[in-house]
Design a protein around this motif. Structure first.
Motif, PDB file in Angstrom:
ATOM      1  N   PRO A 126       0.830  -1.154   0.019  1.00  0.00           N
ATOM      2  CA  PRO A 126       0.070   0.006  -0.062  1.00  0.00           C
ATOM      3  C   PRO A 126       0.732   1.360   0.062  1.00  0.00           C
ATOM      4  O   PRO A 126       1.739   1.225   0.402  1.00  0.00           O
ATOM      5  CB  PRO A 126      -0.773   0.006   1.175  1.00  0.00           C
ATOM      6  CG  PRO A 126       0.039  -0.786   2.148  1.00  0.00           C
ATOM      7  CD  PRO A 126       0.782  -1.873   1.145  1.00  0.00           C
ATOM      8  N   GLU A 157      -2.350   7.794   7.810  1.00  0.00           N
ATOM      9  CA  GLU A 157      -3.104   6.675   6.882  1.00  0.00           C
ATOM     10  C   GLU A 157      -2.449   5.307   7.300  1.00  0.00           C
ATOM     11  O   GLU A 157      -3.225   4.215   7.285  1.00  0.00           O
ATOM     12  CB  GLU A 157      -2.746   6.983   5.525  1.00  0.00           C
ATOM     13  CG  GLU A 157      -3.498   8.250   5.130  1.00  0.00           C
ATOM     14  CD  GLU A 157      -3.211   8.849   3.595  1.00  0.00           C
ATOM     15  OE1 GLU A 157      -3.724   9.661   3.179  1.00  0.00           O
ATOM     16  OE2 GLU A 157      -2.141   7.906   3.065  1.00  0.00           O
ATOM     17  N   ALA A 158      -1.176   5.117   7.261  1.00  0.00           N
ATOM     18  CA  ALA A 158      -0.564   4.109   7.868  1.00  0.00           C
ATOM     19  C   ALA A 158      -1.249   3.381   9.059  1.00  0.00           C
ATOM     20  O   ALA A 158      -1.170   2.239   9.262  1.00  0.00           O
ATOM     21  CB  ALA A 158       1.094   4.163   7.911  1.00  0.00           C
ATOM     22  N   PHE A 207       1.074   5.241   1.244  1.00  0.00           N
ATOM     23  CA  PHE A 207       0.484   5.896   2.290  1.00  0.00           C
ATOM     24  C   PHE A 207       1.027   7.354   2.057  1.00  0.00           C
ATOM     25  O   PHE A 207       2.343   7.507   1.779  1.00  0.00           O
ATOM     26  CB  PHE A 207       1.026   5.609   3.747  1.00  0.00           C
ATOM     27  CG  PHE A 207       0.687   4.351   4.145  1.00  0.00           C
ATOM     28  CD1 PHE A 207      -0.727   3.706   3.931  1.00  0.00           C
ATOM     29  CD2 PHE A 207       1.508   3.256   4.341  1.00  0.00           C
ATOM     30  CE1 PHE A 207      -1.144   2.387   4.321  1.00  0.00           C
ATOM     31  CE2 PHE A 207       1.101   2.124   4.640  1.00  0.00           C
ATOM     32  CZ  PHE A 207      -0.060   1.564   4.610  1.00  0.00           C
ATOM     33  N   ALA A 208      -0.024   8.293   2.034  1.00  0.00           N
ATOM     34  CA  ALA A 208       0.654   9.803   1.777  1.00  0.00           C
ATOM     35  C   ALA A 208       0.918  10.324   3.281  1.00  0.00           C
ATOM     36  O   ALA A 208       1.774  11.310   3.080  1.00  0.00           O
ATOM     37  CB  ALA A 208      -0.671  10.596   1.274  1.00  0.00           C
ATOM     38  N   GLU A 209       0.468   9.860   4.025  1.00  0.00           N
ATOM     39  CA  GLU A 209       0.662  10.491   5.431  1.00  0.00           C
ATOM     40  C   GLU A 209       0.430   9.656   6.643  1.00  0.00           C
ATOM     41  O   GLU A 209       0.071   8.500   6.425  1.00  0.00           O
ATOM     42  CB  GLU A 209      -0.649  11.692   5.708  1.00  0.00           C
ATOM     43  CG  GLU A 209      -0.469  12.664   4.874  1.00  0.00           C
ATOM     44  CD  GLU A 209      -1.730  13.911   5.273  1.00  0.00           C
ATOM     45  OE1 GLU A 209      -1.881  14.008   6.401  1.00  0.00           O
ATOM     46  OE2 GLU A 209      -2.017  14.558   4.372  1.00  0.00           O
TER      47      GLU A 209
END
Lengths: 213, 108
Positions: free
Chosen positions: B19, B26-27, B21-23
């Protein structure tokens, strides 16, 4: 706990204090509630993130460094205005923080520390490793940087000064490691493979060609 | 660890099977779902359905906002917590941040 239903949000930005984004607070709320009841294990969450987040994030930063190594003009731009130079490659943080690039030389080695896990340039480095967020690293990096570097297997000659940069919510640092010897004629893609996450935090050096197998 | 089938999830963006993650939050939201599932709170099908419902709710928002909204709903639906408890705790975190000097870990 809560004495006001119609809470007045204070939007004055006080930079001496911390601030959580709406999403951050929602995630922390859920996480703390579920952990208290034993539905999740907070330690396992870190492991899960590390299992999934291994190579993706730091690749962005590695391509920034590789470009700086081969492109003199880009390198100058990166050192003068890292935010704009990084943005030009399509890596943008939604937080819009200011990026500063610090380049290692024969005389100076840079390393980055932050006391808040969110103070990390994740638009170029992905997510912070667990040790970066750990209290021992955060406190020792400032007091005894050479000791911390030694723990990472990096022993610097005495005539190399170590500069420690403390990230803040507004300013994040990217270490530009020295280009390894024996890489003349390499293109950006090849060079990027030598740039590790730790090299860009300053707890390591770029790999040597011989380290690639 | 047996990784659950991420490709079974609607709208999931994967790069090299992982996956993106942008931030950081989110993770964290992602990991909570994996851990809840591992510990038996819900089946992977249940999660895939909850997420799909959220994505088709007609609200336009980034993927992981759907993800967290779906997780909050499922947690309440399964009785693991309540909407009011979640809201209260969210405010408590904001309050904790406001009284924490910059540079120190935020704690409740």
């Amino acid at each position: 706990m809560s004495n006001d239903h119609h809470h007045d949000h204070d939007h004055d930005h006080d930079h001496d204090h911390s601030h959580l984004s709406e999403m951050d607070a929602r995630v922390r709320a859920l996480e703390s509630l579920l952990a208290e009841k034993g539905y999740i294990d907070p330690a396992a969450l870190n492991e899960i993130v590390e299992i999934y987040e291994t190579r993706i994030g730091p690749q962005n930063g590695a391509s920034v460094i590789a470009k700086a190594w081969v492109d003199e003009g880009f390198n100058t731009w990166l050192m003068e205005d890292a935010t704009a130079a990084i943005h030009s490659l399509g890596f943008t943080s939604r937080q819009g923080e200011h990026m500063v690039a610090v380049a290692n030389t024969e005389h100076t080695h840079h390393m980055v520390v932050c006391t808040l896990c969110s103070c990390y340039p994740w638009s170029v480095l992905g997510l912070p490793p667990t040790w970066y967020k750990s209290p021992p690293y955060r406190s020792r990096a400032v007091i005894d940087p050479r000791g911390v570097l030694a723990d990472f297997g990096l022993v610097l000659p005495d005539d190399v000064a170590v500069e420690v940069h403390d990230s803040t919510a507004e300013t994040r640092y990217l270490v530009v490691p020295k280009r390894p010897d024996g890489t003349q004629g390499w293109d950006e893609k090849q060079l990027a493979r030598l740039v590790t996450r730790n090299a860009m935090i300053g707890t390591g050096l770029a790999l040597n060609p011989a380290d690639l197998t | 660890m047996n990784k659950p089938d991420l490709t079974a999830l609607e709208g999931m963006t994967l790069r090299q099977g992982e996956p993106v993650f942008a931030e950081p939050w989110e993770a964290q939201a992602f990991a909570m779902v994996i851990n809840l599932h591992e510990r038996g709170a819900f089946s992977w099908d249940q999660w895939a359905n909850a997420l799909s419902q959220e994505i088709h709710s007609g609200i336009d928002r980034p993927y992981y906002r759907h993800w967290l909204a779906a997780l909050e709903d499922l947690v309440v639906e399964l009785g693991l917590s309540s909407t009011s408890a979640i809201k209260d705790r969210e405010q408590a975190w904001h309050a904790a941040a406001a009284r924490t000097p910059h540079g120190e870990p935020i704690e409740l």
